[in-house]
Scaffold this motif. Structure first.
Motif, PDB file in Angstrom:
ATOM      1  N   VAL A   1       0.756  -1.174  -0.080  1.00 22.86           N
ATOM      2  CA  VAL A   1       0.095  -0.114  -0.009  1.00 22.86           C
ATOM      3  C   VAL A   1       1.131   1.228   0.016  1.00 22.86           C
ATOM      4  CG1 VAL A   1      -1.784   1.155   1.265  1.00 22.86           C
ATOM      5  CG2 VAL A   1      -1.779  -1.216   1.327  1.00 22.86           C
ATOM      6  N   ILE A   2       0.508   2.031  -0.892  1.00 24.43           N
ATOM      7  CA  ILE A   2       1.490   3.353  -1.119  1.00 24.43           C
ATOM      8  C   ILE A   2       0.360   4.347  -1.246  1.00 24.43           C
ATOM      9  CG2 ILE A   2       3.305   4.481  -2.576  1.00 24.43           C
ATOM     10  CD1 ILE A   2       3.943   1.715  -3.541  1.00 24.43           C
ATOM     11  N   THR A   3       0.722   5.639  -0.265  1.00 29.87           N
ATOM     12  CA  THR A   3      -0.012   6.809  -0.422  1.00 29.87           C
ATOM     13  C   THR A   3       0.812   7.880  -1.228  1.00 29.87           C
ATOM     14  OG1 THR A   3       0.771   7.441   1.702  1.00 29.87           O
ATOM     15  CG2 THR A   3      -1.473   6.299   1.696  1.00 29.87           C
ATOM     16  N   LEU A   4       0.091   8.493  -1.950  1.00 29.60           N
ATOM     17  CA  LEU A   4       0.861   9.755  -2.601  1.00 29.60           C
ATOM     18  C   LEU A   4       0.140  10.868  -3.020  1.00 29.60           C
ATOM     19  CD1 LEU A   4      -0.826   8.749  -5.486  1.00 29.60           C
ATOM     20  CD2 LEU A   4       1.284   7.520  -5.936  1.00 29.60           C
ATOM     21  N   THR A   5       0.317  11.662  -3.752  1.00 28.11           N
ATOM     22  CA  THR A   5      -0.453  13.066  -4.133  1.00 28.11           C
ATOM     23  C   THR A   5      -0.327  12.649  -5.643  1.00 28.11           C
ATOM     24  OG1 THR A   5       1.711  14.538  -4.329  1.00 28.11           O
ATOM     25  CG2 THR A   5       0.348  14.260  -2.157  1.00 28.11           C
ATOM     26  N   SER A   6      -1.535  13.190  -6.274  1.00 31.45           N
ATOM     27  CA  SER A   6      -1.533  13.315  -7.732  1.00 31.45           C
ATOM     28  C   SER A   6      -2.126  14.376  -8.348  1.00 31.45           C
ATOM     29  CB  SER A   6      -2.705  12.194  -7.949  1.00 31.45           C
ATOM     30  OG  SER A   6      -4.022  12.431  -7.395  1.00 31.45           O
ATOM     31  N   GLU A   7      -1.918  15.656  -7.733  1.00 28.13           N
ATOM     32  CA  GLU A   7      -2.263  16.815  -8.515  1.00 28.13           C
ATOM     33  C   GLU A   7      -3.836  16.634  -8.967  1.00 28.13           C
ATOM     34  OE1 GLU A   7      -0.163  17.728 -11.685  1.00 28.13           O
ATOM     35  OE2 GLU A   7       1.778  17.527 -10.853  1.00 28.13           O
ATOM     36  N   VAL A   8      -4.403  16.113  -7.391  1.00 30.37           N
ATOM     37  CA  VAL A   8      -6.012  15.851  -7.749  1.00 30.37           C
ATOM     38  C   VAL A   8      -6.445  15.243  -8.704  1.00 30.37           C
ATOM     39  CG1 VAL A   8      -8.186  17.158  -6.950  1.00 30.37           C
ATOM     40  CG2 VAL A   8      -6.057  18.070  -6.167  1.00 30.37           C
TER      41      VAL A   8
ATOM     42  N   THR B   1      -3.196  -2.797  -8.909  1.00 28.65           N
ATOM     43  CA  THR B   1      -2.792  -3.614  -9.631  1.00 28.65           C
ATOM     44  C   THR B   1      -2.695  -4.938  -8.839  1.00 28.65           C
ATOM     45  OG1 THR B   1      -0.403  -3.367  -9.180  1.00 28.65           O
ATOM     46  CG2 THR B   1      -1.368  -1.699 -10.748  1.00 28.65           C
ATOM     47  N   ASP B   2      -1.989  -5.867  -9.363  1.00 29.87           N
ATOM     48  CA  ASP B   2      -2.151  -7.418  -8.803  1.00 29.87           C
ATOM     49  C   ASP B   2      -1.310  -7.126  -7.196  1.00 29.87           C
ATOM     50  OD1 ASP B   2      -3.373  -8.669 -10.558  1.00 29.87           O
ATOM     51  OD2 ASP B   2      -1.492  -9.316 -11.726  1.00 29.87           O
ATOM     52  N   SER B   3      -0.040  -6.408  -7.282  1.00 26.12           N
ATOM     53  CA  SER B   3       0.393  -6.502  -5.856  1.00 26.12           C
ATOM     54  C   SER B   3       1.044  -4.850  -5.339  1.00 26.12           C
ATOM     55  CB  SER B   3       1.918  -7.065  -6.272  1.00 26.12           C
ATOM     56  OG  SER B   3       2.658  -6.267  -7.311  1.00 26.12           O
ATOM     57  N   LEU B   4       0.351  -3.984  -6.085  1.00 24.64           N
ATOM     58  CA  LEU B   4       0.400  -2.466  -5.581  1.00 24.64           C
ATOM     59  C   LEU B   4      -1.041  -1.946  -5.524  1.00 24.64           C
ATOM     60  CD1 LEU B   4       3.142  -1.660  -7.992  1.00 24.64           C
ATOM     61  CD2 LEU B   4       3.569  -2.151  -5.421  1.00 24.64           C
ATOM     62  N   LEU B   5      -1.108  -1.253  -4.411  1.00 26.73           N
ATOM     63  CA  LEU B   5      -2.169  -0.488  -4.116  1.00 26.73           C
ATOM     64  C   LEU B   5      -1.786   1.080  -3.915  1.00 26.73           C
ATOM     65  CD1 LEU B   5      -5.187   0.145  -3.573  1.00 26.73           C
ATOM     66  CD2 LEU B   5      -4.823  -0.659  -1.297  1.00 26.73           C
ATOM     67  N   PHE B   6      -2.107   1.883  -4.797  1.00 31.10           N
ATOM     68  CA  PHE B   6      -1.774   3.430  -4.630  1.00 31.10           C
ATOM     69  C   PHE B   6      -3.342   3.975  -4.265  1.00 31.10           C
ATOM     70  CE2 PHE B   6       0.757   1.595  -7.974  1.00 31.10           C
ATOM     71  CZ  PHE B   6       2.034   1.949  -7.615  1.00 31.10           C
ATOM     72  N   ILE B   7      -3.183   5.024  -3.238  1.00 29.29           N
ATOM     73  CA  ILE B   7      -4.121   5.727  -2.772  1.00 29.29           C
ATOM     74  C   ILE B   7      -3.611   7.208  -2.803  1.00 29.29           C
ATOM     75  CG2 ILE B   7      -5.576   6.314  -0.832  1.00 29.29           C
ATOM     76  CD1 ILE B   7      -5.197   3.303   0.175  1.00 29.29           C
ATOM     77  N   ALA B   8      -4.513   8.054  -3.713  1.00 31.24           N
ATOM     78  CA  ALA B   8      -3.927   9.415  -3.676  1.00 31.24           C
ATOM     79  C   ALA B   8      -4.686  10.304  -2.479  1.00 31.24           C
ATOM     80  CB  ALA B   8      -4.644  10.177  -5.141  1.00 31.24           C
TER      81      ALA B   8
ATOM     82  N   THR C   1     -11.896   3.484   2.197  1.00 35.11           N
ATOM     83  CA  THR C   1     -11.900   1.992   1.979  1.00 35.11           C
ATOM     84  C   THR C   1     -12.936   1.428   1.273  1.00 35.11           C
ATOM     85  OG1 THR C   1     -13.139   2.127   4.081  1.00 35.11           O
ATOM     86  CG2 THR C   1     -10.926   1.520   4.337  1.00 35.11           C
ATOM     87  N   SER C   2     -14.174   2.307   0.935  1.00 34.43           N
ATOM     88  CA  SER C   2     -15.083   2.077  -0.072  1.00 34.43           C
ATOM     89  C   SER C   2     -14.451   1.865  -1.561  1.00 34.43           C
ATOM     90  CB  SER C   2     -16.342   2.815   0.074  1.00 34.43           C
ATOM     91  OG  SER C   2     -17.124   2.506  -0.894  1.00 34.43           O
TER      92      SER C   2
END
Length: 320
Positions: free
Chosen positions: A120-127, A136-143, A172-173
């Motif tokens: 699980v990786i949190t980041l910013t995405s320029e909204v 993806t299969d092994s990665l979860l990105f949360i902006a 989480t939803s």
């Protein structure tokens, strides 16, 4: 006679609650390890000298076609710094999110035994609110910059029907929805019914994975919007049936009744009162009815064609 009926109803309710309690107790014992990598914080605090380490730790976030100068420029960008600052204010720590994801992943492993917890990786995405969560299969990105609260100044100019879901309680939803999308077979059937049932399958998966989350939050409605679709369910269903829309393959129907929108387009006076995506709600009710009336597993349901689900669902909305 009346007392006997009341007793039976109470007995069935108690039995049902006990079964749910036993199920949740079993799920709580499932071992999962949740770690969240805060790339948003690491990048915000990094200097150009830290760039090689960041690229080594997160190679998938640094496409090779971009030179280091691009990332250094972004480190010094005033907008990026403001985004990072606002995210840190809203999410000084992620203990609540980690707890919520822990429960979610436990439920996923129960219903999908082969499940492997993603990184699980949190980041910013320029909204980039169209990609709030990417799994993806092994990665979860949360902006995280898309969950700062619907009234945040960063969201000025973004339609209210989108921004209403830009708060932390929706993370989480959205994650559960992204997981569900990975496990629903392809979109070969182009009918409105197929789109409705597909959306209904995803929402039913949320029912199982997020048992304590309100239905309104699962589907992305306000409380008033949820009350509206519940009160108007039979009228909406009659509209779809009488106009022979269920098996219609006109792609515009998805925009009218499936996709996020300020309201659904019935082309009636009720339009401005309705929330967008009412077809998703009807699909949800169809899938729920199917699962209540058929002895099938979750996996079997996910693989069952929309037409079969509808035909065997016994769905019939109660009149208001």
């Amino acid at each position: 006679m009346c007392k006997n009926v009341i007793f039976l109803c109470v007995f069935l309710l108690v039995v049902s609650c006990n079964r749910k309690s036993d199920l949740e107790a079993a799920i709580e014992k499932i071992d999962v390890d949740v770690h969240i990598d805060r790339f948003d914080v690491e990048f915000a605090e990094a200097t150009p000298d830290d760039l090689p380490t960041l690229k080594s730790d997160y190679p998938f976030l640094f496409p090779s076609q971009y030179t280091d100068s691009v990332w250094i420029e972004k480190m010094n960008d005033s907008l990026q710094k403001e985004l990072s600052s606002e995210v840190k204010k809203a999410f000084p720590d992620l203990s609540k999110l980690r707890t919520a994801l822990h429960s979610l992943f436990q439920h996923i492993r129960y219903y999908f035994p082969g499940f492997t917890v993603p990184r699980v990786i949190t980041l910013t995405s320029e909204v980039d609110y169209r990609n709030k969560v990417i799994w993806t299969d092994s990665l979860l990105f949360i902006a995280l910059d898309t969950y700062l609260g619907e009234d945040h100044r960063f969201y000025e100019g973004i339609p209210a029907y989108q921004a209403k879901n830009f708060s932390g309680e929706h993370i989480t939803s959205d994650v559960a929805g992204a997981f569900a999308e990975l496990h629903i077979p392809g979109k070969h059937d182009r009918s409105l019914l197929a789109a409705m049932v597909r959306a209904g399958k995803a929402l039913y998966v949320k029912d199982l994975l997020l048992p304590t989350v309100p239905d309104a939050l699962k589907i992305g409605y306000t409380t008033d919007e949820m009350q509206w679709v519940m009160a108007n369910e039979s009228e909406m269903w009659r509209y779809f049936v009488e106009r022979s829309l269920l098996y219609n393959t006109d792609s515009r129907l998805k925009d009218r009744f499936i996709e996020a929108a300020p309201f659904s387009k019935f082309y009636l006076d009720i339009d401005n009162e309705s929330p967008g995506g009412t077809g998703r709600f009807i699909g949800w009710k169809i899938v729920r009815s199917y699962m209540e009336n058929n002895d099938v597993s979750l996996q079997q349901m996910l693989e069952t064609p929309a037409e079969d689900i509808f035909r065997k669902s016994g769905y019939k909305p109660a009149k208001a």
